[in-house]
Design a protein around this motif. Structure first.
Motif, PDB file in Angstrom:
ATOM      1  N   ASP A   1       0.842  -1.201   0.000  1.00 31.08           N
ATOM      2  CA  ASP A   1       0.000   0.000   0.000  1.00 31.08           C
ATOM      3  C   ASP A   1       0.875   1.247   0.000  1.00 31.08           C
ATOM      4  O   ASP A   1       2.094   1.167   0.129  1.00 31.08           O
ATOM      5  CB  ASP A   1      -0.939  -0.005   1.207  1.00 31.08           C
ATOM      6  N   SER A   2       0.254   2.413  -0.129  1.00 32.05           N
ATOM      7  CA  SER A   2       1.002   3.664  -0.250  1.00 32.05           C
ATOM      8  C   SER A   2       0.288   4.798   0.462  1.00 32.05           C
ATOM      9  O   SER A   2      -0.911   4.727   0.748  1.00 32.05           O
ATOM     10  CB  SER A   2       1.189   4.049  -1.729  1.00 32.05           C
ATOM     11  N   MET A   3       1.049   5.849   0.719  1.00 32.33           N
ATOM     12  CA  MET A   3       0.478   7.107   1.160  1.00 32.33           C
ATOM     13  C   MET A   3       0.294   8.020  -0.047  1.00 32.33           C
ATOM     14  O   MET A   3       1.172   8.079  -0.913  1.00 32.33           O
ATOM     15  CB  MET A   3       1.396   7.794   2.165  1.00 32.33           C
ATOM     16  N   LEU A   4      -0.828   8.720  -0.093  1.00 36.52           N
ATOM     17  CA  LEU A   4      -1.049   9.726  -1.127  1.00 36.52           C
ATOM     18  C   LEU A   4      -0.602  11.088  -0.574  1.00 36.52           C
ATOM     19  O   LEU A   4      -0.416  11.257   0.635  1.00 36.52           O
ATOM     20  CB  LEU A   4      -2.515   9.746  -1.549  1.00 36.52           C
ATOM     21  N   PRO A   5      -0.396  12.072  -1.449  1.00 32.96           N
ATOM     22  CA  PRO A   5       0.133  13.366  -0.996  1.00 32.96           C
ATOM     23  C   PRO A   5      -0.692  13.984   0.129  1.00 32.96           C
ATOM     24  O   PRO A   5      -1.921  13.964   0.104  1.00 32.96           O
ATOM     25  CB  PRO A   5       0.072  14.223  -2.268  1.00 32.96           C
ATOM     26  N   GLY A   6       0.001  14.517   1.124  1.00 32.60           N
ATOM     27  CA  GLY A   6      -0.648  15.215   2.236  1.00 32.60           C
ATOM     28  C   GLY A   6      -1.135  14.320   3.352  1.00 32.60           C
ATOM     29  O   GLY A   6      -1.717  14.812   4.335  1.00 32.60           O
ATOM     30  N   ASN A   7      -0.894  13.022   3.253  1.00 32.51           N
ATOM     31  CA  ASN A   7      -1.432  12.078   4.232  1.00 32.51           C
ATOM     32  C   ASN A   7      -0.954  12.369   5.654  1.00 32.51           C
ATOM     33  O   ASN A   7      -1.760  12.574   6.569  1.00 32.51           O
ATOM     34  CB  ASN A   7      -1.050  10.652   3.826  1.00 32.51           C
ATOM     35  N   LEU A   8       0.360  12.383   5.861  1.00 27.99           N
ATOM     36  CA  LEU A   8       0.878  12.568   7.212  1.00 27.99           C
ATOM     37  C   LEU A   8       0.521  13.936   7.774  1.00 27.99           C
ATOM     38  O   LEU A   8       0.120  14.060   8.941  1.00 27.99           O
ATOM     39  CB  LEU A   8       2.394  12.372   7.219  1.00 27.99           C
ATOM     40  N   GLU A   9       0.663  14.954   6.968  1.00 26.57           N
ATOM     41  CA  GLU A   9       0.383  16.316   7.434  1.00 26.57           C
ATOM     42  C   GLU A   9      -1.052  16.447   7.931  1.00 26.57           C
ATOM     43  O   GLU A   9      -1.316  17.010   9.005  1.00 26.57           O
ATOM     44  CB  GLU A   9       0.654  17.306   6.304  1.00 26.57           C
ATOM     45  N   ALA A  10      -2.004  15.917   7.157  1.00 26.69           N
ATOM     46  CA  ALA A  10      -3.415  16.056   7.520  1.00 26.69           C
ATOM     47  C   ALA A  10      -3.748  15.283   8.788  1.00 26.69           C
ATOM     48  O   ALA A  10      -4.490  15.762   9.659  1.00 26.69           O
ATOM     49  CB  ALA A  10      -4.292  15.581   6.362  1.00 26.69           C
ATOM     50  N   LYS A  11      -3.206  14.090   8.926  1.00 24.12           N
ATOM     51  CA  LYS A  11      -3.571  13.265  10.081  1.00 24.12           C
ATOM     52  C   LYS A  11      -2.884  13.718  11.358  1.00 24.12           C
ATOM     53  O   LYS A  11      -3.481  13.668  12.446  1.00 24.12           O
ATOM     54  CB  LYS A  11      -3.300  11.797   9.760  1.00 24.12           C
ATOM     55  N   VAL A  12      -1.640  14.178  11.260  1.00 25.76           N
ATOM     56  CA  VAL A  12      -0.985  14.757  12.427  1.00 25.76           C
ATOM     57  C   VAL A  12      -1.761  15.990  12.900  1.00 25.76           C
ATOM     58  O   VAL A  12      -1.999  16.173  14.103  1.00 25.76           O
ATOM     59  CB  VAL A  12       0.480  15.117  12.120  1.00 25.76           C
ATOM     60  N   ALA A  13      -2.166  16.830  11.965  1.00 23.51           N
ATOM     61  CA  ALA A  13      -2.920  18.036  12.328  1.00 23.51           C
ATOM     62  C   ALA A  13      -4.229  17.667  13.018  1.00 23.51           C
ATOM     63  O   ALA A  13      -4.634  18.322  13.999  1.00 23.51           O
ATOM     64  CB  ALA A  13      -3.186  18.884  11.085  1.00 23.51           C
ATOM     65  N   PHE A  14      -4.896  16.614  12.526  1.00 25.69           N
ATOM     66  CA  PHE A  14      -6.168  16.214  13.135  1.00 25.69           C
ATOM     67  C   PHE A  14      -5.954  15.717  14.563  1.00 25.69           C
ATOM     68  O   PHE A  14      -6.669  16.130  15.485  1.00 25.69           O
ATOM     69  CB  PHE A  14      -6.837  15.131  12.295  1.00 25.69           C
ATOM     70  N   LEU A  15      -4.987  14.847  14.767  1.00 18.25           N
ATOM     71  CA  LEU A  15      -4.756  14.322  16.105  1.00 18.25           C
ATOM     72  C   LEU A  15      -4.254  15.402  17.051  1.00 18.25           C
ATOM     73  O   LEU A  15      -4.602  15.404  18.241  1.00 18.25           O
ATOM     74  CB  LEU A  15      -3.777  13.150  16.051  1.00 18.25           C
ATOM     75  N   ASP A  16      -3.449  16.327  16.549  1.00 13.86           N
ATOM     76  CA  ASP A  16      -3.012  17.454  17.385  1.00 13.86           C
ATOM     77  C   ASP A  16      -4.208  18.282  17.839  1.00 13.86           C
ATOM     78  O   ASP A  16      -4.255  18.764  18.981  1.00 13.86           O
ATOM     79  CB  ASP A  16      -2.038  18.343  16.613  1.00 13.86           C
ATOM     80  N   ALA A  17      -5.173  18.463  16.937  1.00 14.49           N
ATOM     81  CA  ALA A  17      -6.322  19.324  17.225  1.00 14.49           C
ATOM     82  C   ALA A  17      -7.402  18.619  18.046  1.00 14.49           C
ATOM     83  O   ALA A  17      -8.264  19.287  18.628  1.00 14.49           O
ATOM     84  CB  ALA A  17      -6.927  19.843  15.922  1.00 14.49           C
ATOM     85  N   HIS A  18      -7.375  17.280  18.088  1.00 12.46           N
ATOM     86  CA  HIS A  18      -8.435  16.520  18.759  1.00 12.46           C
ATOM     87  C   HIS A  18      -7.805  15.492  19.708  1.00 12.46           C
ATOM     88  O   HIS A  18      -7.675  14.311  19.368  1.00 12.46           O
ATOM     89  CB  HIS A  18      -9.321  15.820  17.732  1.00 12.46           C
ATOM     90  N   PRO A  19      -7.414  15.930  20.886  1.00 14.28           N
ATOM     91  CA  PRO A  19      -6.720  15.025  21.816  1.00 14.28           C
ATOM     92  C   PRO A  19      -7.565  13.852  22.291  1.00 14.28           C
ATOM     93  O   PRO A  19      -7.010  12.872  22.815  1.00 14.28           O
ATOM     94  CB  PRO A  19      -6.332  15.945  22.981  1.00 14.28           C
ATOM     95  N   SER A  20      -8.875  13.899  22.106  1.00 15.32           N
ATOM     96  CA  SER A  20      -9.719  12.773  22.529  1.00 15.32           C
ATOM     97  C   SER A  20      -9.715  11.639  21.508  1.00 15.32           C
ATOM     98  O   SER A  20     -10.200  10.542  21.809  1.00 15.32           O
ATOM     99  CB  SER A  20     -11.165  13.247  22.749  1.00 15.32           C
ATOM    100  N   ALA A  21      -9.193  11.890  20.306  1.00 12.18           N
ATOM    101  CA  ALA A  21      -9.186  10.868  19.261  1.00 12.18           C
ATOM    102  C   ALA A  21      -8.011   9.918  19.451  1.00 12.18           C
ATOM    103  O   ALA A  21      -6.857  10.344  19.523  1.00 12.18           O
ATOM    104  CB  ALA A  21      -9.116  11.519  17.875  1.00 12.18           C
TER     105      ALA A  21
END
Length: 323
Positions: free
Chosen positions: A95-115
């Motif tokens: 499998d692969s990562m598509l562009p922006g994958n890590l950036e978007a998911k790190v930002a989401f987890l940073d913004a939502h500590p309950s996730a």
């Protein structure tokens, strides 16, 4: 000098698939987000995997070879323990990562500590480097969403799983002491996501951020969980069996009240009934004939038959179980 803890550990389990690994590994190196350590967990390959990985020369990459093969789930479980990133991705070597994958998911987890985890839509991969076909969204959510763990559980059980493994980023703290349990069957990953959801909220990103490949050598094909017919991925009886095993064991073993256990068990049973009807229809009715039948009876989202028979029409998880 002590190296700073990376934000993300990406662990790629591999065995004798150097060509596929090169695409998977390259997709991580191409990410815009660079605060990452990449660990290749080699399950005792006998090809030139080691020479290839060591030739890259990127200091973020660590090659870690097992002396003997410990099996698919053993290597996946090992990937839950390697590295020091506060977030973690287990990326299968096909499998692969598509562009922006890590950036978007790190930002989401940073913004939502309950996730405890975030996953995303994805696209299929073939033998080439470019994703093919439409965006795949097993979650059925139409926008970026933070949902409670219980809402996630109800929806996942109702439709037979809603997470693509290569699209997941977890908090490393949520998988400490966890494993891909072989007793959960071929879909041990489904059971793991359920266990995380029983302890946290779950995030979803609607953009396709991962690439997923089904081919003759993939785990899904090896377990005969899916078949490809005219470019379409169709579930099999083995898929229904594996889903029931993973979800059923989770419900049996979860630390939940008797009332909630009974509710979730009923959702699993209804989903299993609908899934086996789908498998039966796909196996016995030619695709063109099935399309004609659906047109003749007015099959579609919201129709009475759709609501009664299809997985997507399964609202046994409560109102709004399916977006």
């Amino acid at each position: 000098m002590t190296q700073a803890q990376p934000a993300v550990t990406v662990c790629i389990p591999t065995f004798n698939r150097r060509e596929l690994l090169s695409r998977s590994l390259g997709s991580v190196l191409d990410q815009s987000f660079e605060d990452v350590e990449i660990i290749v967990s080699d399950n005792a390959s006998t090809d030139d995997t080691e020479d290839y990985v060591r030739s890259i020369g990127d200091p973020r990459i660590r090659y870690d070879r097992l002396p003997s093969n410990i099996g698919l789930f053993g290597n996946l479980s090992r990937c839950l323990t390697l590295g020091t990133g506060r977030y973690r991705v287990m990326l299968p070597d096909d499998d692969s990562m598509l562009p922006g994958n890590l950036e978007a998911k790190v930002a989401f987890l940073d913004a939502h500590p309950s996730a405890g985890l975030v996953h995303s839509a994805f696209r299929h991969l073939d033998d080439g480097p470019t994703p093919v076909g439409e965006t795949q969204n097993w979650s059925r959510l139409e926008r970026d969403t933070l949902e409670t763990g219980l809402a996630f559980l109800r929806r996942s059980l109702a439709v037979g799983g809603i997470v693509c493994v290569s699209s997941v980023m977890t908090r490393s703290s949520m998988v400490a002491g966890e494993r891909f349990d072989i007793s959960d069957g071929p879909y041990a990953d489904i059971a793991l996501w359920c266990r995380i959801a029983s302890r946290s909220d779950v995030g979803f990103l609607a953009a396709p951020l991962s690439g997923y490949m089904v081919h003759g050598g993939s785990a899904s094909s090896g377990f005969q969980l899916v078949q490809v017919n005219g470019g379409q991925h169709q579930m099999t009886a083995q898929h229904a069996d594996a889903t029931l095993q993973a979800h059923g064991r989770f419900v049996q073993r979860a630390d939940i009240s008797p009332a909630l256990r009974a509710e979730l068990a009923a959702i699993v049973a209804e989903a299993d009934r609908r899934m086996r009807l789908t498998v039966l229809a796909n196996r016995t009715i030619p695709p063109n004939a099935l399309r004609m039948i659906k047109q003749a009876v007015g099959w579609g989202k919201g129709s009475a038959l759709h609501n009664r028979l299809s997985l997507d029409g399964n609202t046994s998880g409560g109102p709004g179980a399916i977006a």
